[in-house]
Design a protein around this motif. Structure first.
Motif, PDB file in Angstrom:
ATOM      1  N   PRO A   9       0.953  -1.299  -0.176  1.00 15.79           N
ATOM      2  CA  PRO A   9       0.060  -0.188  -0.106  1.00 15.79           C
ATOM      3  C   PRO A   9       0.947   1.376   0.114  1.00 15.79           C
ATOM      4  CG  PRO A   9      -0.587  -1.572   1.887  1.00 15.79           C
ATOM      5  CD  PRO A   9       0.510  -2.064   1.253  1.00 15.79           C
ATOM      6  N   THR A  10       0.271   2.425  -0.339  1.00 19.57           N
ATOM      7  CA  THR A  10       0.853   3.511  -0.384  1.00 19.57           C
ATOM      8  C   THR A  10       1.048   3.961   0.910  1.00 19.57           C
ATOM      9  OG1 THR A  10      -0.945   5.018  -0.868  1.00 19.57           O
ATOM     10  CG2 THR A  10       0.331   4.189  -2.683  1.00 19.57           C
ATOM     11  N   ASP A  11       1.622   4.983   1.425  1.00 23.35           N
ATOM     12  CA  ASP A  11       1.436   5.611   2.775  1.00 23.35           C
ATOM     13  C   ASP A  11       0.225   6.212   3.078  1.00 23.35           C
ATOM     14  OD1 ASP A  11       4.149   5.052   3.566  1.00 23.35           O
ATOM     15  OD2 ASP A  11       5.059   6.817   2.687  1.00 23.35           O
ATOM     16  N   ALA A  12      -0.308   6.801   1.925  1.00 23.53           N
ATOM     17  CA  ALA A  12      -1.751   7.456   1.836  1.00 23.53           C
ATOM     18  C   ALA A  12      -2.865   6.429   2.343  1.00 23.53           C
ATOM     19  CB  ALA A  12      -1.985   8.300   0.686  1.00 23.53           C
ATOM     20  N   GLU A  13      -2.501   5.102   1.523  1.00 25.91           N
ATOM     21  CA  GLU A  13      -3.807   4.239   1.995  1.00 25.91           C
ATOM     22  C   GLU A  13      -3.312   3.510   3.214  1.00 25.91           C
ATOM     23  OE1 GLU A  13      -4.057   2.520  -2.580  1.00 25.91           O
ATOM     24  OE2 GLU A  13      -2.298   1.716  -1.461  1.00 25.91           O
ATOM     25  N   ILE A  14      -2.153   3.387   3.804  1.00 23.76           N
ATOM     26  CA  ILE A  14      -1.999   3.164   4.973  1.00 23.76           C
ATOM     27  C   ILE A  14      -2.456   3.986   6.212  1.00 23.76           C
ATOM     28  CG2 ILE A  14      -0.334   2.502   6.991  1.00 23.76           C
ATOM     29  CD1 ILE A  14       1.730   1.748   4.472  1.00 23.76           C
ATOM     30  N   ILE A  15      -2.383   5.162   6.038  1.00 24.38           N
ATOM     31  CA  ILE A  15      -3.258   6.352   6.776  1.00 24.38           C
ATOM     32  C   ILE A  15      -4.588   5.926   6.645  1.00 24.38           C
ATOM     33  CG2 ILE A  15      -3.582   8.830   7.280  1.00 24.38           C
ATOM     34  CD1 ILE A  15      -0.658   9.087   6.154  1.00 24.38           C
ATOM     35  N   GLN A  16      -5.060   5.988   5.649  1.00 17.47           N
ATOM     36  CA  GLN A  16      -6.475   5.770   5.179  1.00 17.47           C
ATOM     37  C   GLN A  16      -7.106   4.620   6.357  1.00 17.47           C
ATOM     38  OE1 GLN A  16      -9.326   7.308   4.193  1.00 17.47           O
ATOM     39  NE2 GLN A  16      -8.538   9.149   2.670  1.00 17.47           N
ATOM     40  N   THR A  17      -6.237   3.271   6.057  1.00 17.02           N
ATOM     41  CA  THR A  17      -6.725   2.337   6.615  1.00 17.02           C
ATOM     42  C   THR A  17      -6.504   2.317   8.125  1.00 17.02           C
ATOM     43  OG1 THR A  17      -6.145   1.005   4.729  1.00 17.02           O
ATOM     44  CG2 THR A  17      -6.182  -0.247   6.666  1.00 17.02           C
ATOM     45  N   ALA A  18      -5.546   2.787   8.615  1.00 18.56           N
ATOM     46  CA  ALA A  18      -5.364   3.019  10.106  1.00 18.56           C
ATOM     47  C   ALA A  18      -6.476   3.951  10.800  1.00 18.56           C
ATOM     48  CB  ALA A  18      -3.954   3.576  10.277  1.00 18.56           C
ATOM     49  N   CYS A  19      -6.734   4.834  10.070  1.00 19.39           N
ATOM     50  CA  CYS A  19      -7.694   5.632  10.623  1.00 19.39           C
ATOM     51  C   CYS A  19      -9.395   5.015  10.542  1.00 19.39           C
ATOM     52  CB  CYS A  19      -7.984   7.130   9.816  1.00 19.39           C
ATOM     53  SG  CYS A  19      -6.562   8.264  10.068  1.00 19.39           S
ATOM     54  N   ARG A  20      -9.489   3.977   9.837  1.00 21.44           N
ATOM     55  CA  ARG A  20     -10.683   3.529   9.939  1.00 21.44           C
ATOM     56  C   ARG A  20     -10.774   2.445  11.080  1.00 21.44           C
ATOM     57  NH1 ARG A  20     -13.921   3.250   5.190  1.00 21.44           N
ATOM     58  NH2 ARG A  20     -13.663   5.267   4.480  1.00 21.44           N
ATOM     59  N   ARG A  21      -9.776   2.166  11.832  1.00 25.98           N
ATOM     60  CA  ARG A  21      -9.911   1.221  12.872  1.00 25.98           C
ATOM     61  C   ARG A  21      -9.044   1.710  14.099  1.00 25.98           C
ATOM     62  NH1 ARG A  21      -6.515  -2.681   9.210  1.00 25.98           N
ATOM     63  NH2 ARG A  21      -4.382  -1.953   9.244  1.00 25.98           N
ATOM     64  N   VAL A  22      -9.210   3.051  14.343  1.00 26.24           N
ATOM     65  CA  VAL A  22      -8.556   3.809  15.547  1.00 26.24           C
ATOM     66  C   VAL A  22      -8.855   3.121  16.529  1.00 26.24           C
ATOM     67  CG1 VAL A  22      -8.663   5.854  16.653  1.00 26.24           C
ATOM     68  CG2 VAL A  22      -8.560   5.925  14.307  1.00 26.24           C
ATOM     69  N   ARG A  23      -7.783   2.737  17.512  1.00 22.48           N
ATOM     70  CA  ARG A  23      -8.180   2.403  18.795  1.00 22.48           C
ATOM     71  C   ARG A  23      -7.270   3.191  20.089  1.00 22.48           C
ATOM     72  NH1 ARG A  23     -10.228  -2.612  19.208  1.00 22.48           N
ATOM     73  NH2 ARG A  23     -10.280  -3.851  17.327  1.00 22.48           N
ATOM     74  N   ALA A  24      -6.330   3.881  19.337  1.00 22.70           N
ATOM     75  CA  ALA A  24      -5.534   4.924  20.167  1.00 22.70           C
ATOM     76  C   ALA A  24      -5.232   6.363  19.484  1.00 22.70           C
ATOM     77  CB  ALA A  24      -4.231   4.135  20.638  1.00 22.70           C
ATOM     78  N   ALA A  25      -6.021   7.266  19.715  1.00 19.68           N
ATOM     79  CA  ALA A  25      -5.752   8.636  18.943  1.00 19.68           C
ATOM     80  C   ALA A  25      -5.772   9.619  19.913  1.00 19.68           C
ATOM     81  CB  ALA A  25      -6.689   8.799  17.865  1.00 19.68           C
ATOM     82  N   THR A  26      -5.098  11.026  19.898  1.00 26.19           N
ATOM     83  CA  THR A  26      -5.291  11.928  20.811  1.00 26.19           C
ATOM     84  C   THR A  26      -5.128  13.434  19.957  1.00 26.19           C
ATOM     85  OG1 THR A  26      -2.953  12.110  21.100  1.00 26.19           O
ATOM     86  CG2 THR A  26      -4.202  10.823  22.914  1.00 26.19           C
ATOM     87  N   LEU A  27      -5.785  14.247  20.337  1.00 26.28           N
ATOM     88  CA  LEU A  27      -6.057  15.455  19.783  1.00 26.28           C
ATOM     89  C   LEU A  27      -5.283  16.501  20.739  1.00 26.28           C
ATOM     90  CD1 LEU A  27      -7.253  17.508  17.548  1.00 26.28           C
ATOM     91  CD2 LEU A  27      -9.585  17.450  19.168  1.00 26.28           C
ATOM     92  N   ALA A  28      -4.547  17.310  19.920  1.00 24.53           N
ATOM     93  CA  ALA A  28      -3.594  18.412  20.813  1.00 24.53           C
ATOM     94  C   ALA A  28      -3.739  19.680  20.137  1.00 24.53           C
ATOM     95  CB  ALA A  28      -2.071  17.982  20.868  1.00 24.53           C
ATOM     96  N   VAL A  29      -4.346  20.716  21.162  1.00 27.30           N
ATOM     97  CA  VAL A  29      -4.408  21.929  20.735  1.00 27.30           C
ATOM     98  C   VAL A  29      -3.398  22.466  21.560  1.00 27.30           C
ATOM     99  CG1 VAL A  29      -5.952  24.025  20.874  1.00 27.30           C
ATOM    100  CG2 VAL A  29      -6.840  21.765  20.367  1.00 27.30           C
ATOM    101  N   ASP A  30      -2.587  23.558  20.772  1.00 25.40           N
ATOM    102  CA  ASP A  30      -1.463  24.446  21.240  1.00 25.40           C
ATOM    103  C   ASP A  30      -1.846  24.785  22.795  1.00 25.40           C
ATOM    104  OD1 ASP A  30      -0.012  23.679  19.378  1.00 25.40           O
ATOM    105  OD2 ASP A  30      -0.123  25.854  18.495  1.00 25.40           O
ATOM    106  N   GLY A  31      -1.187  24.606  23.795  1.00 25.99           N
ATOM    107  CA  GLY A  31      -0.960  24.866  24.941  1.00 25.99           C
ATOM    108  C   GLY A  31      -2.013  24.409  25.950  1.00 25.99           C
ATOM    109  N   THR A  32      -2.796  23.307  25.569  1.00 25.72           N
ATOM    110  CA  THR A  32      -3.702  22.572  26.333  1.00 25.72           C
ATOM    111  C   THR A  32      -3.253  20.961  26.654  1.00 25.72           C
ATOM    112  OG1 THR A  32      -5.049  22.027  24.639  1.00 25.72           O
ATOM    113  CG2 THR A  32      -5.476  24.125  25.396  1.00 25.72           C
ATOM    114  N   GLU A  33      -3.788  20.212  27.236  1.00 26.37           N
ATOM    115  CA  GLU A  33      -3.758  19.051  27.600  1.00 26.37           C
ATOM    116  C   GLU A  33      -4.480  18.305  26.241  1.00 26.37           C
ATOM    117  OE1 GLU A  33      -7.678  17.722  30.291  1.00 26.37           O
ATOM    118  OE2 GLU A  33      -5.734  18.376  31.217  1.00 26.37           O
ATOM    119  N   THR A  34      -3.922  17.051  25.932  1.00 27.26           N
ATOM    120  CA  THR A  34      -4.741  16.391  25.015  1.00 27.26           C
ATOM    121  C   THR A  34      -6.103  15.806  25.087  1.00 27.26           C
ATOM    122  OG1 THR A  34      -3.285  14.266  25.569  1.00 27.26           O
ATOM    123  CG2 THR A  34      -2.326  15.668  24.090  1.00 27.26           C
ATOM    124  N   THR A  35      -6.703  15.345  24.202  1.00 26.92           N
ATOM    125  CA  THR A  35      -7.890  15.190  24.282  1.00 26.92           C
ATOM    126  C   THR A  35      -8.215  13.485  23.507  1.00 26.92           C
ATOM    127  OG1 THR A  35      -8.833  17.283  24.322  1.00 26.92           O
ATOM    128  CG2 THR A  35     -10.583  15.440  23.703  1.00 26.92           C
TER     129      THR A  35
END
Length: 257
Positions: A9-35
């Protein structure tokens, strides 16, 4: 669009696939704790995220009409217990926006048609949806790190077997040590001193993690050509293993969430 035939797979396809089966992900906004992020759905140049309603990112996005600089980190882990379970790390960066509450339910229904995830049922019950307008994407694997353009990511598709890969890898590891052993004969001899475990499966081939005394190594065994359905996939695996009559995959079984 014409797609070249490759052995992975291309790197783009790997990213698409990994996002479909997310088990661990966090959102970071500058200066705040992750969500924590429960769902990451990529659509064209945007990522729709399911996050806690009372999380700091949700509150800040609702207060900023111009969007916030933010980054999502996705950790793609193997579905079995390995010495090091991480298969890849993905970073998606862009501008974070709130999704109006009046649109959340309709968006969730649309997303569920191609990306069913039980987490979408929590929308409005402790979870809210945010929209990340993507500026960049980076993926790091055992072979190194690379940047993926937003255009390439928008054009890529997830692997067709993404809902079942986790169950299949776990089944091979637990029930078909003989098949894994046959496949391992195709792995370079200098790696045979390590413990060989199935790591991933896609339409291009199967990957193994070799846990050796000096560290871990990942090896891909490619199919002669990309497969398109479960029957072709099972046949390709059996052919690689040199046992064409062995049934090494279970029925599709429950969808991986």
């Amino acid at each position: 669009m014409t797609r070249a035939i490759t052995d992975r797979p291309t790197d783009a396809e790997i990213i698409q696939t990994a996002c479909r089966r997310v088990r661990a992900a966090t959102l970071a906004v500058d200066g705040t704790e992750t969500t924590p992020v429960g769902v990451v759905h990529l659509f064209e140049s945007e990522a729709f995220l399911l996050v806690p309603t009372d999380g700091v990112a949700t509150v800040l996005a609702g207060e900023c009409s111009d969007g916030l600089s933010a980054m999502v980190e996705v950790t793609d882990c193997a579905p079995i217990d390995l010495r090091e379970r991480v298969r890849s790390l993905i970073w998606l960066s862009g501008r974070l926006h709130a999704v109006p509450a009046t649109l959340e339910r309709a968006l969730a229904i649309e997303i569920a048609t191609e990306h069913p995830d039980d987490g979408l049922l929590d929308l409005g019950h402790g979870s809210s949806m945010l929209r990340l307008a993507l500026d960049s994407a980076v993926i790091a694997t055992s072979s190194g790190a690379s940047a993926v353009s937003v255009t390439e990511l928008a054009d890529a598709l997830p692997d067709p077997f993404w809902p079942y890969e986790g169950d299949w890898i776990a089944h091979l590891d637990a029930e078909h040590g003989d098949t894994v052993g046959r496949l391992a004969r195709r792995i370079p001899g200098h790696l045979h001193a390590g413990r060989i475990r199935p790591l991933g499966l896609d339409r291009f081939g199967i990957r193994f993690r070799i846990e050796g005394p000096a560290g871990d190594s990942d090896v891909r065994l490619s199919f002669p050509r990309p497969v398109t359905d479960v029957s072709e996939l099972s046949h390709a695996l059996r052919s690689l293993a040199g046992c064409p009559f062995l049934n090494s995959l279970p029925d599709r079984g429950p969808r991986a969430s």
